[in-house]
Design a protein around this motif. Sequence first.
Motif, mmCIF file in Angstrom:
data_model
loop_
_atom_site.group_PDB
_atom_site.id
_atom_site.type_symbol
_atom_site.label_atom_id
_atom_site.label_comp_id
_atom_site.label_asym_id
_atom_site.label_seq_id
_atom_site.Cartn_x
_atom_site.Cartn_y
_atom_site.Cartn_z
ATOM 1 N N ARG A 1 2.232 -3.007 -11.101
ATOM 2 C CA ARG A 1 1.317 -2.166 -10.348
ATOM 3 C C ARG A 1 -0.123 -2.665 -10.433
ATOM 4 N NH1 ARG A 1 0.507 0.316 -6.130
ATOM 5 N NH2 ARG A 1 2.732 0.773 -6.332
ATOM 6 N N ARG A 2 -0.530 -3.202 -11.584
ATOM 7 C CA ARG A 2 -1.901 -3.697 -11.713
ATOM 8 C C ARG A 2 -2.150 -4.879 -10.783
ATOM 9 N NH1 ARG A 2 -2.414 -4.540 -18.076
ATOM 10 N NH2 ARG A 2 -0.232 -5.134 -17.729
ATOM 11 N N VAL A 3 -1.137 -5.710 -10.595
ATOM 12 C CA VAL A 3 -1.268 -6.847 -9.693
ATOM 13 C C VAL A 3 -1.375 -6.357 -8.250
ATOM 14 C CG1 VAL A 3 -0.222 -9.002 -8.903
ATOM 15 C CG2 VAL A 3 0.056 -8.278 -11.291
ATOM 16 N N VAL A 4 -0.532 -5.402 -7.900
ATOM 17 C CA VAL A 4 -0.550 -4.841 -6.548
ATOM 18 C C VAL A 4 -1.906 -4.208 -6.248
ATOM 19 C CG1 VAL A 4 0.482 -3.114 -5.015
ATOM 20 C CG2 VAL A 4 1.939 -4.466 -6.527
ATOM 21 N N ASP A 5 -2.427 -3.439 -7.200
ATOM 22 C CA ASP A 5 -3.731 -2.798 -6.997
ATOM 23 C C ASP A 5 -4.842 -3.832 -6.861
ATOM 24 O OD1 ASP A 5 -2.554 -0.314 -7.084
ATOM 25 O OD2 ASP A 5 -3.014 0.045 -9.199
ATOM 26 N N ALA A 6 -4.739 -4.923 -7.624
ATOM 27 C CA ALA A 6 -5.748 -5.985 -7.536
ATOM 28 C C ALA A 6 -5.725 -6.633 -6.156
ATOM 29 C CB ALA A 6 -5.515 -7.026 -8.618
ATOM 30 N N LEU A 7 -4.535 -6.867 -5.619
ATOM 31 C CA LEU A 7 -4.411 -7.464 -4.290
ATOM 32 C C LEU A 7 -4.918 -6.525 -3.206
ATOM 33 C CD1 LEU A 7 -0.866 -9.076 -4.670
ATOM 34 C CD2 LEU A 7 -3.021 -10.323 -4.394
ATOM 35 N N LEU A 8 -4.583 -5.245 -3.331
ATOM 36 C CA LEU A 8 -5.024 -4.267 -2.331
ATOM 37 C C LEU A 8 -6.529 -4.054 -2.381
ATOM 38 C CD1 LEU A 8 -2.181 -1.604 -2.669
ATOM 39 C CD2 LEU A 8 -2.477 -3.281 -0.845
ATOM 40 N N ALA B 1 0.827 -1.207 0.000
ATOM 41 C CA ALA B 1 0.000 0.000 0.000
ATOM 42 C C ALA B 1 0.862 1.258 0.000
ATOM 43 C CB ALA B 1 -0.923 -0.004 1.217
ATOM 44 N N ALA B 2 2.028 1.192 0.637
ATOM 45 C CA ALA B 2 2.904 2.364 0.719
ATOM 46 C C ALA B 2 3.758 2.533 -0.527
ATOM 47 C CB ALA B 2 3.807 2.246 1.945
ATOM 48 N N ALA B 3 4.008 1.443 -1.257
ATOM 49 C CA ALA B 3 4.847 1.504 -2.456
ATOM 50 C C ALA B 3 4.126 2.277 -3.554
ATOM 51 C CB ALA B 3 5.179 0.092 -2.925
ATOM 52 N N ALA B 4 4.881 3.097 -4.287
ATOM 53 C CA ALA B 4 4.259 3.960 -5.294
ATOM 54 C C ALA B 4 4.821 3.730 -6.695
ATOM 55 C CB ALA B 4 4.448 5.426 -4.900
ATOM 56 N N GLY B 5 5.679 2.734 -6.876
ATOM 57 C CA GLY B 5 6.312 2.523 -8.171
ATOM 58 C C GLY B 5 5.438 1.769 -9.153
ATOM 59 N N ASP B 6 5.926 1.644 -10.380
ATOM 60 C CA ASP B 6 5.216 0.888 -11.420
ATOM 61 C C ASP B 6 5.293 -0.605 -11.167
ATOM 62 O OD1 ASP B 6 4.503 3.197 -12.746
ATOM 63 O OD2 ASP B 6 6.313 3.221 -13.973
ATOM 64 N N CYS B 7 6.253 -1.030 -10.358
ATOM 65 C CA CYS B 7 6.325 -2.430 -9.939
ATOM 66 C C CYS B 7 6.758 -2.461 -8.474
ATOM 67 C CB CYS B 7 7.283 -3.248 -10.808
ATOM 68 S SG CYS B 7 9.007 -2.734 -10.721
ATOM 69 N N CYS B 8 6.538 -3.569 -7.834
ATOM 70 C CA CYS B 8 6.777 -3.677 -6.395
ATOM 71 C C CYS B 8 7.363 -5.045 -6.097
ATOM 72 C CB CYS B 8 5.467 -3.478 -5.640
ATOM 73 S SG CYS B 8 5.568 -3.744 -3.859
#
Length: 273
Positions: free
Chosen positions: A122-129, A43-50
């Motif tokens: 980032r799309r994967v991270v947003d989906a998980l969040l 949630a804190a990460a702001a990059g295009d990938c994490c």
Amino acid sequence: MDDGSSDKTWEEINRASEKASYVQGLSFSRNFGKEAAIFAGMAAAAGDCCAVIDCDLQHPPEILPEMYALWQQGWEVVNGVKADRGRESGLHTFAANTFYKIMSRAARIDMARASDFKLMDRRVVDALLGLEEHRTFFRALVGWVGFRSTNVEFRVAERTEGTSHWSTASLFRYAFSNIAAYSSAPMQAVTVFGVLTLIFSIVLGIQTLVRWALGSAADGFTTVIMVLLLIGSILMISLGIIGYYIAEIFTEIKARPRYLVRQVCGKEKTDKL
């Protein structure tokens, strides 16, 4: 991520953020567990990938450039998979293998060598969040959300400092919690117990009737006690499994946050918050 540690972890994170502006840290108000720490970090990460990596460096950081290069090629999830499990006790290895076999069946993906070491788009991270559940199992959920994925093998490094706080008992609790959070298999096991008990009762009943007809029936007291103990044990186990799921429902409907942040460091993240 400082998951409510009692050592000098937060002081070291602060020191690192003072030396390099790109280093940012979050400290929980108490220990909320590994899963909460992973989701807070994403949630804190702001990059295009994490990337998610363990702080004990058993996940080798030198693999990250290779994972990043694969992401640049279009892979949306780059999984770090274990070439071996490193040094573990026989009991720990057996328990881990059994757990991953169960989870592989539940998730319908091979989790035999799975780890939390991943690099995600980032799309994967947003989906998980975007998932609202509070009991999460990061490794399985990454497989559940899908997206294009590939694997990179790594060898589990030996810890250079400290010792793991994960005992066999805590790993067992963690495993059962994740199985219950991700799968209804334990609930289905209750039905299996019931069917097996029914079959056993039918067989025992037929045997008892045959022996009664032949005039050689077994003493009643011992037989009754054994049957009652068997059925009682199965009932208690079944009630325990059902009770655990009810407790999970109770936890979910309270809708408490997964974690509480006590403090942040790092100029960029502090300004953003």
